[in-house]
Design a protein around this motif. Structure first.
Motif, PDB file in Angstrom:
ATOM      1  N   ALA B  46       0.836  -1.202   0.000  1.00  0.00           N
ATOM      2  CA  ALA B  46       0.000   0.000   0.000  1.00  0.00           C
ATOM      3  C   ALA B  46       0.872   1.254   0.000  1.00  0.00           C
ATOM      4  CB  ALA B  46      -0.917  -0.013   1.225  1.00  0.00           C
ATOM      5  N   VAL B  47       1.918   1.237   0.822  1.00  0.00           N
ATOM      6  CA  VAL B  47       2.793   2.403   0.923  1.00  0.00           C
ATOM      7  C   VAL B  47       3.510   2.638  -0.424  1.00  0.00           C
ATOM      8  CG1 VAL B  47       4.848   3.340   2.062  1.00  0.00           C
ATOM      9  CG2 VAL B  47       3.046   2.255   3.418  1.00  0.00           C
ATOM     10  N   ARG B  48       3.922   1.536  -1.064  1.00  0.00           N
ATOM     11  CA  ARG B  48       4.576   1.691  -2.383  1.00  0.00           C
ATOM     12  C   ARG B  48       3.619   2.288  -3.411  1.00  0.00           C
ATOM     13  NH1 ARG B  48       8.628  -3.531  -3.298  1.00  0.00           N
ATOM     14  NH2 ARG B  48       9.603  -3.376  -1.241  1.00  0.00           N
ATOM     15  N   LEU B  49       2.348   1.869  -3.357  1.00  0.00           N
ATOM     16  CA  LEU B  49       1.374   2.435  -4.302  1.00  0.00           C
ATOM     17  C   LEU B  49       1.193   3.927  -4.046  1.00  0.00           C
ATOM     18  CD1 LEU B  49      -1.257  -0.468  -4.391  1.00  0.00           C
ATOM     19  CD2 LEU B  49       0.163   0.306  -6.295  1.00  0.00           C
ATOM     20  N   LYS B  50       1.261   4.304  -2.762  1.00  0.00           N
ATOM     21  CA  LYS B  50       1.148   5.738  -2.459  1.00  0.00           C
ATOM     22  C   LYS B  50       2.393   6.481  -2.956  1.00  0.00           C
ATOM     23  CE  LYS B  50       0.138   9.248   0.838  1.00  0.00           C
ATOM     24  NZ  LYS B  50       0.368   9.755   2.180  1.00  0.00           N
ATOM     25  N   GLU B  51       3.553   5.874  -2.751  1.00  0.00           N
ATOM     26  CA  GLU B  51       4.799   6.522  -3.189  1.00  0.00           C
ATOM     27  C   GLU B  51       4.859   6.678  -4.704  1.00  0.00           C
ATOM     28  OE1 GLU B  51       7.622   5.098   0.568  1.00  0.00           O
ATOM     29  OE2 GLU B  51       7.596   3.929  -1.275  1.00  0.00           O
ATOM     30  N   LYS B  52       4.183   5.762  -5.413  1.00  0.00           N
ATOM     31  CA  LYS B  52       4.132   5.876  -6.879  1.00  0.00           C
ATOM     32  C   LYS B  52       3.082   6.900  -7.328  1.00  0.00           C
ATOM     33  CE  LYS B  52       5.302   1.079  -7.868  1.00  0.00           C
ATOM     34  NZ  LYS B  52       4.592  -0.199  -8.028  1.00  0.00           N
ATOM     35  N   GLY B  53       2.387   7.494  -6.373  1.00  0.00           N
ATOM     36  CA  GLY B  53       1.367   8.477  -6.716  1.00  0.00           C
ATOM     37  C   GLY B  53       0.046   7.851  -7.116  1.00  0.00           C
ATOM     38  N   LEU B  54      -0.119   6.548  -6.873  1.00  0.00           N
ATOM     39  CA  LEU B  54      -1.354   5.875  -7.290  1.00  0.00           C
ATOM     40  C   LEU B  54      -2.408   5.875  -6.183  1.00  0.00           C
ATOM     41  CD1 LEU B  54       0.386   2.930  -9.109  1.00  0.00           C
ATOM     42  CD2 LEU B  54      -1.103   4.614 -10.198  1.00  0.00           C
ATOM     43  N   ALA B  55      -1.967   6.104  -4.953  1.00  0.00           N
ATOM     44  CA  ALA B  55      -2.918   6.117  -3.847  1.00  0.00           C
ATOM     45  C   ALA B  55      -2.832   7.464  -3.138  1.00  0.00           C
ATOM     46  CB  ALA B  55      -2.606   4.997  -2.857  1.00  0.00           C
ATOM     47  N   SER B  56      -3.991   7.952  -2.682  1.00  0.00           N
ATOM     48  CA  SER B  56      -4.023   9.236  -1.996  1.00  0.00           C
ATOM     49  C   SER B  56      -3.831   9.062  -0.500  1.00  0.00           C
ATOM     50  CB  SER B  56      -5.348   9.941  -2.268  1.00  0.00           C
ATOM     51  OG  SER B  56      -6.415   9.064  -1.975  1.00  0.00           O
ATOM     52  N   GLU B  57      -4.339   7.964   0.037  1.00  0.00           N
ATOM     53  CA  GLU B  57      -4.247   7.765   1.480  1.00  0.00           C
ATOM     54  C   GLU B  57      -4.204   6.279   1.798  1.00  0.00           C
ATOM     55  OE1 GLU B  57      -7.674   8.923   3.840  1.00  0.00           O
ATOM     56  OE2 GLU B  57      -6.410   9.494   5.535  1.00  0.00           O
ATOM     57  N   VAL B  58      -3.399   5.921   2.809  1.00  0.00           N
ATOM     58  CA  VAL B  58      -3.333   4.540   3.278  1.00  0.00           C
ATOM     59  C   VAL B  58      -3.825   4.509   4.730  1.00  0.00           C
ATOM     60  CG1 VAL B  58      -1.842   2.575   3.797  1.00  0.00           C
ATOM     61  CG2 VAL B  58      -1.394   3.980   1.761  1.00  0.00           C
ATOM     62  N   VAL B  59      -4.950   3.817   4.939  1.00  0.00           N
ATOM     63  CA  VAL B  59      -5.526   3.697   6.280  1.00  0.00           C
ATOM     64  C   VAL B  59      -5.299   2.264   6.758  1.00  0.00           C
ATOM     65  CG1 VAL B  59      -7.642   3.880   7.652  1.00  0.00           C
ATOM     66  CG2 VAL B  59      -7.303   5.385   5.663  1.00  0.00           C
ATOM     67  N   VAL B  60      -4.767   2.108   7.982  1.00  0.00           N
ATOM     68  CA  VAL B  60      -4.595   0.752   8.520  1.00  0.00           C
ATOM     69  C   VAL B  60      -5.619   0.507   9.608  1.00  0.00           C
ATOM     70  CG1 VAL B  60      -2.193   0.237   8.015  1.00  0.00           C
ATOM     71  CG2 VAL B  60      -2.746   1.600  10.030  1.00  0.00           C
ATOM     72  N   VAL B  61      -6.082  -0.728   9.671  1.00  0.00           N
ATOM     73  CA  VAL B  61      -7.084  -1.081  10.671  1.00  0.00           C
ATOM     74  C   VAL B  61      -6.665  -2.389  11.324  1.00  0.00           C
ATOM     75  CG1 VAL B  61      -8.496  -2.147   8.844  1.00  0.00           C
ATOM     76  CG2 VAL B  61      -9.549  -1.597  11.042  1.00  0.00           C
ATOM     77  N   SER B  62      -6.921  -2.503  12.620  1.00  0.00           N
ATOM     78  CA  SER B  62      -6.671  -3.767  13.312  1.00  0.00           C
ATOM     79  C   SER B  62      -7.835  -4.037  14.251  1.00  0.00           C
ATOM     80  CB  SER B  62      -5.353  -3.699  14.094  1.00  0.00           C
ATOM     81  OG  SER B  62      -5.024  -4.975  14.599  1.00  0.00           O
ATOM     82  N   VAL B  63      -8.221  -5.291  14.344  1.00  0.00           N
ATOM     83  CA  VAL B  63      -9.299  -5.688  15.245  1.00  0.00           C
ATOM     84  C   VAL B  63      -8.654  -6.406  16.419  1.00  0.00           C
ATOM     85  CG1 VAL B  63     -11.383  -7.092  15.502  1.00  0.00           C
ATOM     86  CG2 VAL B  63     -10.903  -5.963  13.303  1.00  0.00           C
ATOM     87  N   GLY B  64      -8.858  -5.875  17.624  1.00  0.00           N
ATOM     88  CA  GLY B  64      -8.262  -6.545  18.775  1.00  0.00           C
ATOM     89  C   GLY B  64      -8.252  -5.659  19.996  1.00  0.00           C
ATOM     90  N   ALA B  65      -7.686  -6.203  21.074  1.00  0.00           N
ATOM     91  CA  ALA B  65      -7.581  -5.459  22.326  1.00  0.00           C
ATOM     92  C   ALA B  65      -6.547  -4.345  22.171  1.00  0.00           C
ATOM     93  CB  ALA B  65      -7.207  -6.413  23.452  1.00  0.00           C
ATOM     94  N   LYS B  66      -6.398  -3.533  23.229  1.00  0.00           N
ATOM     95  CA  LYS B  66      -5.605  -2.311  23.136  1.00  0.00           C
ATOM     96  C   LYS B  66      -4.179  -2.553  22.628  1.00  0.00           C
ATOM     97  CE  LYS B  66      -4.827   2.076  25.144  1.00  0.00           C
ATOM     98  NZ  LYS B  66      -4.375   2.850  26.264  1.00  0.00           N
ATOM     99  N   SER B  67      -3.630  -3.736  22.949  1.00  0.00           N
ATOM    100  CA  SER B  67      -2.239  -3.992  22.558  1.00  0.00           C
ATOM    101  C   SER B  67      -2.040  -3.949  21.044  1.00  0.00           C
ATOM    102  CB  SER B  67      -1.781  -5.332  23.127  1.00  0.00           C
ATOM    103  OG  SER B  67      -2.744  -6.322  22.843  1.00  0.00           O
ATOM    104  N   CYS B  68      -3.098  -4.109  20.276  1.00  0.00           N
ATOM    105  CA  CYS B  68      -2.910  -4.079  18.824  1.00  0.00           C
ATOM    106  C   CYS B  68      -2.612  -2.658  18.333  1.00  0.00           C
ATOM    107  CB  CYS B  68      -4.074  -4.708  18.070  1.00  0.00           C
ATOM    108  SG  CYS B  68      -5.535  -3.694  17.921  1.00  0.00           S
ATOM    109  N   GLN B  69      -2.745  -1.660  19.241  1.00  0.00           N
ATOM    110  CA  GLN B  69      -2.340  -0.292  18.861  1.00  0.00           C
ATOM    111  C   GLN B  69      -0.844  -0.238  18.543  1.00  0.00           C
ATOM    112  OE1 GLN B  69      -3.659   2.796  21.486  1.00  0.00           O
ATOM    113  NE2 GLN B  69      -5.830   2.297  21.231  1.00  0.00           N
ATOM    114  N   GLU B  70      -0.051  -1.081  19.231  1.00  0.00           N
ATOM    115  CA  GLU B  70       1.391  -1.163  18.916  1.00  0.00           C
ATOM    116  C   GLU B  70       1.597  -1.541  17.452  1.00  0.00           C
ATOM    117  OE1 GLU B  70       3.502  -4.146  21.209  1.00  0.00           O
ATOM    118  OE2 GLU B  70       2.460  -3.476  23.017  1.00  0.00           O
TER     119      GLU B  70
END
Lengths: 309, 250
Positions: B46-70
């Protein structure tokens, strides 16, 4: 209660993975049906009718199903799902691609890579790359399951007399299009169904040196495999990879040559009946699982092995 | 083009897995946890696609308890722009996770959803396909190459025996295989910068998703140990053993 199996095939022939899945299905219930989805796949349907233990074969034969795209095949399975308590597919890349879609559309869980049927609602499956074995029970109305083929013997491909029933309904797939396929051509048996496998690792040193394994493989009628290290080094294409992230195999004889035995490789081959390791490093972890270990330089040992077989 | 990437916090792939003595689960106490390797590849793509100018924004999501914030912070350090934690118990089944991710994808109006093909703990290989089914999006699983062109993704997939190339219309779901890319390491400045990037927390209730499962784990056991056999002294002895003792060579 009946079990439906999605047949693994290439429109020309039924793949052996289907036969192992039939055995798993018969462990669940005696009424086993097979669904063949493809294009110009009558030969496959005929072969499915001959499998011992299969009572009915559903055939969806249409050009739109030529490449068995997950989008429309999953919808087709859901259309016929009503009659079935279990829907199975071998855990091949096709089965893994398609069946979770079926499960989601049916709003049920999927049980992946099942290696044993304990009861019609209780199954055994490896987790953590086979470093732990989970026994799970599903109360879902329909159990959607992929079957690790090495966990079950193959059903006989002959002796069956199933009735065949065409499925006329055609479901288009307009959001996904097939472009091309590059399938490696080989006279050797398929890796996942071979009874003997000769595998090379990083110790082979180069792609050219893999030719050394050909002579041994020829004499044993073996498939050739590789460790991830050999694939990552660019020696051989990734479809030869045996391991956690590659193929899981359980041949009668597995000969590991120049393979150190990383955990991720062992996860893919430790169910082989007999393991032979040839490695010049006597501390290599592969010797901890090998039935017969030979500490030797493979460049001496492999040619000698070829001539002594 | 907006890309949504899901990431999962799992046992580090270098850690030796041990089953709890009471055979209920794998022991995760005081064990090093990391981002699932296939998810790392998803973030990198995803980050490479953004660096190539093909993506405007990369949003990451994780499902889990607070530790998944790391894990989300790690993804932000690798170049994602924004993170969402769906605060839920760890170990939800694939279908529940897929329902949550599908809802987030809809809310975010993501054009491309990239996930790892499987997590190295439960080894299910289901979530991406399920997200695609729930949204009626096309899917390209086990990707080893992704090319974005005029509203479509041309994806090369690793299949048994070789490679298959598909063209899928966006929005679509892609799941990553190992050889798609080699993820970068997060640099110290980027790790510092990631601490200030936005991280929102939501819940299954806020997303209107019921989580639960009809599957129960009855036991988790260690696999049967395979013990090492014998060392042979020569090729001749090896062949003799294979023929006369193991009887696997005629």
């Amino acid at each position: 209660m009946s079990v439906l199996i999605l047949a693994e095939h290439d429109n020309k022939s039924l793949k052996p993975a289907t036969l192992n899945t039939v055995t798993a299905a018969l462990d669940i219930h005696s009424d086993v049906h097979v669904l063949v989805v493809g294009a110009d796949c009558q030969a496959v349907a005929d072969a499915a009718c001959n499998i011992a233990g299969v009572s009915k074969v559903l055939v969806a034969d249409n050009a739109v199903y030529e490449h068995q795209l997950a989008e429309n095949v999953s919808k087709l399975i859901v259309e016929v799902a009503g009659e079935y308590s279990h829907i199975l597919a071998p855990a091949t890349t096709t089965g893994k691609n398609t069946l979770p879609r079926v499960a989601a559309l049916l709003d049920v869980a999927q049980l992946s890579d099942v290696i044993k049927v304990e009861a019609p609602d209780t199954f055994v499956r490896p987790i953590y790359a086979g470093n732990a074995i989970a026994t799970v029970k599903s109360n879902d109305a329909v159990k959607v399951i992929t079957v690790r083929t090495t966990g079950f013997d193959a059903a006989s491909s002959e002796g069956g007399n199933a009735v065949s029933e065409p499925l006329a309904h055609v479901i288009e797939s307009n959001k996904s299009r097939f472009v091309k396929e590059q399938v490696a051509q080989s006279d050797r048996p398929e890796l996942t169904s071979a009874s003997v496998i000769v595998s090379g690792g990083r110790g082979m040193g180069s792609g050219e040196n893999f030719a050394l394994l050909d002579g041994v493989a020829d004499k044993l009628g073996a498939a050739i495999g590789a460790s991830r290290a050999a694939v990552d080094a660019g020696f051989v294409p990734n479809d030869l990879q045996v391991g956690q992230t590659g193929k899981t195999v359980a041949p009668d004889l597995y000969i590991a040559i120049g393979i150190s035995g990383a955990i991720q490789h062992l996860a893919g081959m430790k169910d082989a009946k007999v393991i032979v390791a040839i490695n010049k490093d006597e501390e290599a972890p592969i010797f901890n699982v090998a039935d017969y270990g030979l500490v030797a330089d493979l460049f001496d040992a492999v040619p000698e092995l070829e001539t002594s077989l | 083009m907006k890309i949504l990437v899901s990431v999962k916090r799992v046992i580090d792939y270098n850690v030796k897995v041990r089953v709890k003595p009471d055979n209920t689960a794998v022991d995760l106490t005081n064990v090093k946890m990391s981002m699932n390797p296939f998810c790392e590849i998803a973030v990198e793509e995803a980050v490479r696609l953004k660096e190539k100018g093909l993506a405007s924004e990369v949003v990451v999501v994780s499902v889990g308890a607070k530790s998944c914030q790391e894990t989300l912070r790690t993804a932000l350090a690798l170049g994602a722009d924004r993170a969402i934690q769906v605060d839920a118990e760890d170990g939800l089944d694939s279908l529940s996770v897929a329902k949550l991710l599908a809802k987030v994808a809809q809310n975010e109006a993501a054009d491309l959803i990239i996930l790892g093909k499987q997590s190295i703990d439960s080894d299910n290989n289901q979530t991406g396909q399920m997200v695609a089914a729930l949204l009626d999006y096309p899917q390209a699983t086990f990707a080893s190459e992704v090319v974005i062109e005029s509203g479509e993704a041309q994806v090369t997939r690793e299949i048994d025996g070789g490679l298959q190339t598909l063209l899928v219309t966006l929005p679509a779901v892609v799941t990553t295989d190992l050889r798609l890319n080699e993820p970068r390491f997060a640099s110290l400045p980027n790790i510092m910068k990631a601490k200030r990037k936005p991280l929102d927390v939501t819940t299954p209730a806020e997303l209107g998703v019921d989580v639960g499962s009809n599957v129960t784990v009855l036991s988790v056991a260690a696999p049967a140990e395979r013990s090492g056999g014998v060392k042979v002294a020569s090729v001749a002895e090896l062949v003799d053993k294979l023929k006369n003792e193991a009887k696997v060579v005629s």
